[in-house]
Design a protein around this motif. Structure first.
Motif, PDB file in Angstrom:
ATOM      1  N   HIS A 560       3.367   4.421  11.295  1.00 29.45           N
ATOM      2  CA  HIS A 560       3.011   3.102  10.749  1.00 29.45           C
ATOM      3  C   HIS A 560       3.007   3.138   9.232  1.00 29.45           C
ATOM      4  O   HIS A 560       3.001   4.209   8.605  1.00 29.45           O
ATOM      5  CB  HIS A 560       1.634   2.656  11.262  1.00 29.45           C
ATOM      6  CG  HIS A 560       0.511   3.529  10.835  1.00 29.45           C
ATOM      7  ND1 HIS A 560       0.145   4.656  11.553  1.00 29.45           N
ATOM      8  CD2 HIS A 560      -0.319   3.479   9.762  1.00 29.45           C
ATOM      9  CE1 HIS A 560      -0.859   5.251  10.962  1.00 29.45           C
ATOM     10  NE2 HIS A 560      -1.172   4.563   9.851  1.00 29.45           N
ATOM     11  N   TYR A 593      16.628  -2.684   5.325  1.00 24.88           N
ATOM     12  CA  TYR A 593      17.438  -3.849   5.649  1.00 24.88           C
ATOM     13  C   TYR A 593      17.268  -4.902   4.555  1.00 24.88           C
ATOM     14  O   TYR A 593      16.201  -4.999   3.920  1.00 24.88           O
ATOM     15  CB  TYR A 593      16.998  -4.482   6.980  1.00 24.88           C
ATOM     16  CG  TYR A 593      17.184  -3.605   8.184  1.00 24.88           C
ATOM     17  CD1 TYR A 593      18.359  -3.677   8.956  1.00 24.88           C
ATOM     18  CD2 TYR A 593      16.197  -2.705   8.572  1.00 24.88           C
ATOM     19  CE1 TYR A 593      18.526  -2.868  10.080  1.00 24.88           C
ATOM     20  CE2 TYR A 593      16.357  -1.889   9.674  1.00 24.88           C
ATOM     21  CZ  TYR A 593      17.518  -1.988  10.429  1.00 24.88           C
ATOM     22  OH  TYR A 593      17.671  -1.187  11.537  1.00 24.88           O
ATOM     23  N   LYS A 628      13.416  -5.448   4.414  1.00 28.36           N
ATOM     24  CA  LYS A 628      12.636  -4.969   5.549  1.00 28.36           C
ATOM     25  C   LYS A 628      12.771  -3.458   5.647  1.00 28.36           C
ATOM     26  O   LYS A 628      13.851  -2.902   5.396  1.00 28.36           O
ATOM     27  CB  LYS A 628      13.107  -5.634   6.839  1.00 28.36           C
ATOM     28  CG  LYS A 628      12.317  -5.213   8.067  1.00 28.36           C
ATOM     29  CD  LYS A 628      12.690  -6.056   9.281  1.00 28.36           C
ATOM     30  CE  LYS A 628      14.111  -5.771   9.735  1.00 28.36           C
ATOM     31  NZ  LYS A 628      14.406  -6.464  11.015  1.00 28.36           N
ATOM     32  N   THR A 630      11.701  -0.254   8.423  1.00 31.83           N
ATOM     33  CA  THR A 630      11.260  -0.022   9.801  1.00 31.83           C
ATOM     34  C   THR A 630      10.978   1.451  10.018  1.00 31.83           C
ATOM     35  O   THR A 630      11.605   2.324   9.406  1.00 31.83           O
ATOM     36  CB  THR A 630      12.314  -0.490  10.822  1.00 31.83           C
ATOM     37  OG1 THR A 630      13.500   0.287  10.661  1.00 31.83           O
ATOM     38  CG2 THR A 630      12.646  -1.966  10.617  1.00 31.83           C
ATOM     39  N   SER A 632      10.177   4.108  13.476  1.00 24.55           N
ATOM     40  CA  SER A 632      10.155   4.148  14.949  1.00 24.55           C
ATOM     41  C   SER A 632      10.303   5.581  15.447  1.00 24.55           C
ATOM     42  O   SER A 632      10.953   6.418  14.816  1.00 24.55           O
ATOM     43  CB  SER A 632      11.274   3.273  15.531  1.00 24.55           C
ATOM     44  OG  SER A 632      12.537   3.764  15.129  1.00 24.55           O
ATOM     45  N   HIS A 637       6.651   1.552  17.127  1.00 20.70           N
ATOM     46  CA  HIS A 637       7.550   0.958  16.147  1.00 20.70           C
ATOM     47  C   HIS A 637       6.702   0.124  15.178  1.00 20.70           C
ATOM     48  O   HIS A 637       5.754  -0.546  15.576  1.00 20.70           O
ATOM     49  CB  HIS A 637       8.572   0.065  16.877  1.00 20.70           C
ATOM     50  CG  HIS A 637       9.497  -0.667  15.951  1.00 20.70           C
ATOM     51  ND1 HIS A 637      10.576  -0.049  15.357  1.00 20.70           N
ATOM     52  CD2 HIS A 637       9.501  -1.960  15.515  1.00 20.70           C
ATOM     53  CE1 HIS A 637      11.208  -0.951  14.597  1.00 20.70           C
ATOM     54  NE2 HIS A 637      10.577  -2.115  14.681  1.00 20.70           N
ATOM     55  N   ASP A 638       7.037   0.168  13.872  1.00 20.77           N
ATOM     56  CA  ASP A 638       6.313  -0.634  12.873  1.00 20.77           C
ATOM     57  C   ASP A 638       7.311  -1.194  11.866  1.00 20.77           C
ATOM     58  O   ASP A 638       8.352  -0.567  11.592  1.00 20.77           O
ATOM     59  CB  ASP A 638       5.250   0.207  12.167  1.00 20.77           C
ATOM     60  CG  ASP A 638       4.164  -0.652  11.540  1.00 20.77           C
ATOM     61  OD1 ASP A 638       4.149  -1.869  11.779  1.00 20.77           O
ATOM     62  OD2 ASP A 638       3.320  -0.111  10.797  1.00 20.77           O
ATOM     63  N   VAL A 639       6.977  -2.364  11.352  1.00 21.88           N
ATOM     64  CA  VAL A 639       7.886  -3.084  10.454  1.00 21.88           C
ATOM     65  C   VAL A 639       7.094  -3.579   9.257  1.00 21.88           C
ATOM     66  O   VAL A 639       5.940  -3.998   9.379  1.00 21.88           O
ATOM     67  CB  VAL A 639       8.544  -4.296  11.167  1.00 21.88           C
ATOM     68  CG1 VAL A 639       9.441  -5.057  10.200  1.00 21.88           C
ATOM     69  CG2 VAL A 639       9.328  -3.825  12.368  1.00 21.88           C
ATOM     70  N   SER A 640       7.748  -3.551   8.073  1.00 19.90           N
ATOM     71  CA  SER A 640       7.170  -4.139   6.872  1.00 19.90           C
ATOM     72  C   SER A 640       8.254  -4.941   6.169  1.00 19.90           C
ATOM     73  O   SER A 640       9.388  -4.476   6.037  1.00 19.90           O
ATOM     74  CB  SER A 640       6.622  -3.068   5.925  1.00 19.90           C
ATOM     75  OG  SER A 640       6.128  -3.656   4.742  1.00 19.90           O
ATOM     76  N   THR A 641       7.905  -6.157   5.745  1.00 19.69           N
ATOM     77  CA  THR A 641       8.899  -7.017   5.092  1.00 19.69           C
ATOM     78  C   THR A 641       8.361  -7.496   3.752  1.00 19.69           C
ATOM     79  O   THR A 641       7.145  -7.579   3.537  1.00 19.69           O
ATOM     80  CB  THR A 641       9.231  -8.252   5.951  1.00 19.69           C
ATOM     81  OG1 THR A 641       8.034  -8.996   6.185  1.00 19.69           O
ATOM     82  CG2 THR A 641       9.845  -7.833   7.277  1.00 19.69           C
TER      83      THR A 641
END
Length: 906
Positions: A560, A593, A628, A630, A632, A637-641
């Motif tokens: 994370h 991304y 973005k 990511t 995983s 799975h964790d995402v930050s934008t």
């Protein structure tokens, strides 16, 4: 040690000796007969203390069993409970009775005695029983102030003042005697005691004169009678004014005031009494002073502004509609001075919450009466008040206190030297006492904090409250929406009594938990409770925070972001997108991304270091978009934008401006074909940065005359065809996120601009530049410089004039068709004041047509301007004149030594 014969007497003398010899002998002692060995005496027997005066006690004791050869006795005393003993005598007394003086009235003491002889002191006797210091019982002192209060022709009503001292026992009543004036014998008026200080004597002879005397009685007996009254005539009173007030009493004597009390006249007159006037004077003064301008309706009055240490007397006059009535008897003289140790009434609340007024009087005796009053009228309302008196203390309790109890309360203690006090119960004081009473009757558990909540790591909601202290026997209960909840897995409760903390943890907080939360605590008689309302927006906020914490907890179980995407700007004006990661492993995959498409990076971040960066070297609008990152692996799975646009983009530009603004160079000049350019070099420049150019403190707007622009590392201001008006201070200002940065250049010197030579690469010239300002042509409509074409009729005079400047002064040369020509009568050159250059052609002809040039130059360079002159003959149609245009100057390069770099030889 000498051995003597028993039964014989001996005398003694003493001689002293030193190294010089023996002295003369001392005087011979009295004959001494040897006796048996002497020992310390035994302790005295039982000690008895009895009342004597207000400040003394009589102490008697039994002699020791062996009292031979006693020097005497020593008596000690101690205040009960103090365990501190003081000696009463400093020399032994021979008798077994002693009066101890200097004691405090009303205080309790105990006594002990010890004997002394030649050998030493005996042990102390046993202590006496405690005794309160009061005067011994006697008959009362005499009454005084006998006053005639009313007369109807057959009877007289008399009033008098009670004795100053009751003799240590309550006064039971009074006996009165009478006699007609000038008669020798006194006659008894009453056979049974008169219990009041007022009495009506019946069966008197009209118009006869009578005198009276009164004696008081107590348990001891009848005291001395009063002095005989004055002669009173038995004649009916018919005057319309009131009779005299009586029973004048003075109390609450302080350093500059006292309170005077009196009783209403028995005889009112022909109309009801409306008030009273109080008069006073110093004893030796002749004139009376009226204390109150308007009659008071009350039967008491506080006289103020008296002189401390002075003695006064007082009297009272009643008033009705008919006027002012007879004066009362004059009071006894009063010394205006507060007695030492004067005490006042004080208020309080007892342990049961009862409100009271209390007073202490150490001078009180067994015969003293504590008389409580409201508005100086003795209180006898048992429904409202309760009076408790014990020893020298008295309390007035309020049974059901309310606003009707506001007012002035007083107390006086009989059989004393006028001990008295008063207390004003105002609204503020009553409210204070009632609040304190309520706290005692209904005690509350003090709280350090009210009921509150906090969201725990897994999204649980903890409700807690903290009391100041809790005993081991305290109890509590949680109530949600009026329903008590039990300790369970869903509602886990705990109480840490040592810290006073009570808590309840709800494992899962859901939409069904909206409502009011209350905790109730009881500790003995004390109670308290606190509530927390979680309804509407307040509940939604708690629910949202709980769900967020639960999600965060679950998110952190796998790889994370410990810090989500954020941006920062380096000192080289590089924009970095950064984030921090946690709980990763070798198999964890990280990707970048932009706007949904993957970004290829030269090197993947080392996740074990916990930080990831994406570099944007030179930010522009092309870099806007949604970025973005990511994480995983098999655990999750964790995402930050981060959306790099709008305010975020503007904030980055401001941060870049701050760093770039710090690096800004001084303003420099670059000459161009169109004019001059002021330049500021920076680490990074973007036209979206907020900048200002100003001239003489006025902001410049970009236009045809002055154009604002810049490149990747430079900001510039282009000044086209500068004129003298363009002189002055120029300022470049760039605004960062917290402050702005300014660079200033003063263009007010001798020279301003230099035309470029060949490639136009010359920058700022530090000193003495040539300045060429184009002048005005012959035609007035052409302003601001020489025209490129001039048309003129033959026979006329043509004048071409312009203004030149330079330091050093420039050289001026005129050319015709690119050839220099000399001055004559036809061609006249002039240079006025060193700056106005002109060519005058007198009587122009067609031969004067052609190209004329002015050449202006000093060592720093110069300019050439060409003008075409066209001459038409007289009578010919004047050629059509097109709108004139200014001739464009051509630059002249500086001399070679000027072009050499600084520091090289010239």
């Amino acid at each position: 040690m000498f051995i003597f014969d028993k039964g014989k007497s001996y005398v003694f003398r003493v001689l002293s000796a030193n190294k010089h010899g023996i002295s003369d002998p001392s005087e011979i002692t009295e004959p001494i007969q040897p006796q048996d060995t002497v020992v310390v005496p035994s302790a005295p027997g039982r000690v008895v203390a009895t009342r004597n005066t207000k400040t003394s006690v009589v102490v008697q004791w039994d002699k020791p069993k062996h009292e031979e050869d006693l020097y005497g006795y020593y008596i000690d005393y101690s205040v009960v409970g103090s365990n501190h003993w003081e000696p009463s005598n400093h020399k032994p007394i021979k008798y077994n009775r002693f009066v101890v003086h200097g004691l405090e009235t009303g205080e309790q003491y105990v006594f002990r005695v010890k004997a002394v002889n030649a050998v030493g002191f005996s042990e102390n006797s046993q202590e006496s029983e405690a005794i309160t210091v009061q005067a011994a019982l006697t008959c009362p002192s005499y009454p005084h102030g006998i006053t005639l209060l009313n007369c109807d022709g057959h009877s007289m009503t008399l009033g008098w003042k009670a004795p100053k001292y009751s003799g240590g026992s309550p006064i039971l009543g009074y006996y009165m005697d009478k006699r007609e004036a000038n008669h020798q014998n006194w006659h008894e008026v009453n056979s049974s005691l008169i219990t009041q200080t007022i009495y009506t004597v019946e069966d008197l002879t009209e118009d006869a004169f009578y005198e009276f005397k009164v004696a008081a009685a107590n348990l001891v007996g009848i005291g001395q009678p009063s002095d005989p009254s004055e002669h009173f005539k038995c004649k009916a009173w018919t005057m319309p004014e009131p009779g005299p007030a009586y029973g004048l009493t003075i109390c609450e004597v302080r350093n500059s005031s006292l309170v005077l009390l009196w009783k209403a006249p028995v005889y009112e007159g022909k109309s009801p009494i409306t008030g009273y006037l109080v008069d006073y004077k110093e004893v030796d003064a002749e004139d009376w002073i009226t204390a109150n301008e308007k009659p008071t309706s009350k039967r008491y009055y506080k006289v103020t502004d008296l002189h401390e240490g002075h003695t006064y007397v007082f009297k009272v006059r009643a008033v009705n509609d008919a006027g002012v009535g007879k004066s009362s008897e004059i009071s006894e003289p009063v010394l205006v001075e507060a007695r030492p140790g004067t005490k006042e009434i004080f208020s309080g609340v007892d342990d049961e919450g009862n409100i009271y007024l209390a007073f202490e009087c150490k001078e009180a005796t067994d015969a003293s009466h504590f008389a409580w009053g409201k508005s100086y009228e003795e209180i006898d309302d048992s429904d409202k008040f309760k009076i408790e008196t014990e020893g020298n203390h008295s309390k007035l309790y309020f049974k059901n206190p309310d606003k009707s109890d506001l007012g002035t309360y007083s107390i006086s203690v009989s059989d004393t030297d006028g001990v008295s006090s008063s207390f004003v119960m105002d609204e503020e004081e009553l409210e204070r006492l009632m609040a304190l009473s309520n706290e005692i009757k209904n005690p509350t558990i003090p709280l350090k904090s009210e009921l509150a909540y906090e969201i725990l790591e897994k999204g649980q909601v903890r409700f807690w409250i903290q009391a100041e202290s809790l005993s081991p026997n305290s109890t509590y209960r949680f109530v949600i929406n009026d329903k008590e909840v039990e300790n369970s897995d869903r509602h886990k409760m705990n109480c840490d009594r040592s810290n006073g903390i009570i808590e309840m943890v709800m494992d899962r907080f859901t939409i069904d938990n909206e409502g009011t939360y209350t905790v109730q605590i009881q500790d003995g008689k004390a109670k308290n409770q606190s509530s927390l309302v979680l309804i509407g927006d307040a509940f939604k906020a708690v629910l949202a925070e709980s769900e967020l914490q639960r999600k965060e907890f679950l998110r952190k179980q796998g790889p994370h972001f410990s810090e989500f995407l954020y941006w920062e700007v380096t000192e080289e004006c590089e924009v970095l997108l950064a984030c921090k990661v946690a709980n990763t492993k070798k198999e964890t995959v990280f990707k970048w991304y932009k706007d949904g498409s993957g970004i290829d990076v030269d090197e993947m971040p080392d996740l074990q270091k916990g930080e990831c960066h994406l570099s944007i070297p030179r930010l522009s609008r092309n870099d806007e978009g949604v970025y973005k990152a990511t994480l995983s692996d098999d655990r999750g799975h964790d995402v930050s934008t981060l959306e790099l646009s709008g305010k975020v983009y503007d904030d980055i530009i401001l941060a870049l401006s701050r760093i770039s603004g710090k690096s800004a160079s001084p303003l420099k000049i670059l000459c161009t074909e169109e004019g001059i350019r002021l330049q500021c070099f920076l680490k990074y420049y973007n036209e979206e940065m907020k900048v200002n150019w100003s001239h003489r403190d006025s902001k410049i707007s970009s236009g045809e005359k002055m154009k604002i622009g810049g490149g990747e590392d430079v900001a510039w201001l282009q000044i086209r065809e500068p004129t003298e008006k363009d002189k002055g201070n120029y300022t470049f200002e760039i605004f960062g996120d917290k402050e702005s940065y300014k660079r200033t250049l003063d263009l007010s010197g001798q020279g301003i601009f230099l035309r470029p030579y060949v490639h136009g690469e010359f920058s700022w010239i530090k000193q003495n530049l040539l300045e060429i300002i184009r002048g005005m042509a012959v035609k007035k409509e052409i302003i601001g410089g020489l025209p490129d074409v001039v048309t003129i009729m033959d026979g006329k005079t043509l004048n071409l004039t312009c203004t030149v400047f330079g330091n050093p002064d420039p050289e001026v040369v005129w050319f015709k068709n690119d050839k220099a020509f000399e001055c004559n009568e036809h061609y006249v050159f002039s240079l006025e004041q060193g700056k106005y250059a002109s060519l005058t052609i007198k009587g122009v002809s067609s031969e004067d047509s052609g190209k004329y040039s002015i050449h202006v130059k000093n060592k720093y360079g110069g300019e050439t301007v060409d003008v075409t002159v066209s001459v038409y003959r007289h009578g010919e149609k004047m050629p059509e004149i097109k709108p004139g245009q200014l001739a464009k100057p051509r630059p002249i390069p500086p001399s070679e030594d000027v072009l050499k770099p600084e520091g090289t030889a010239k």
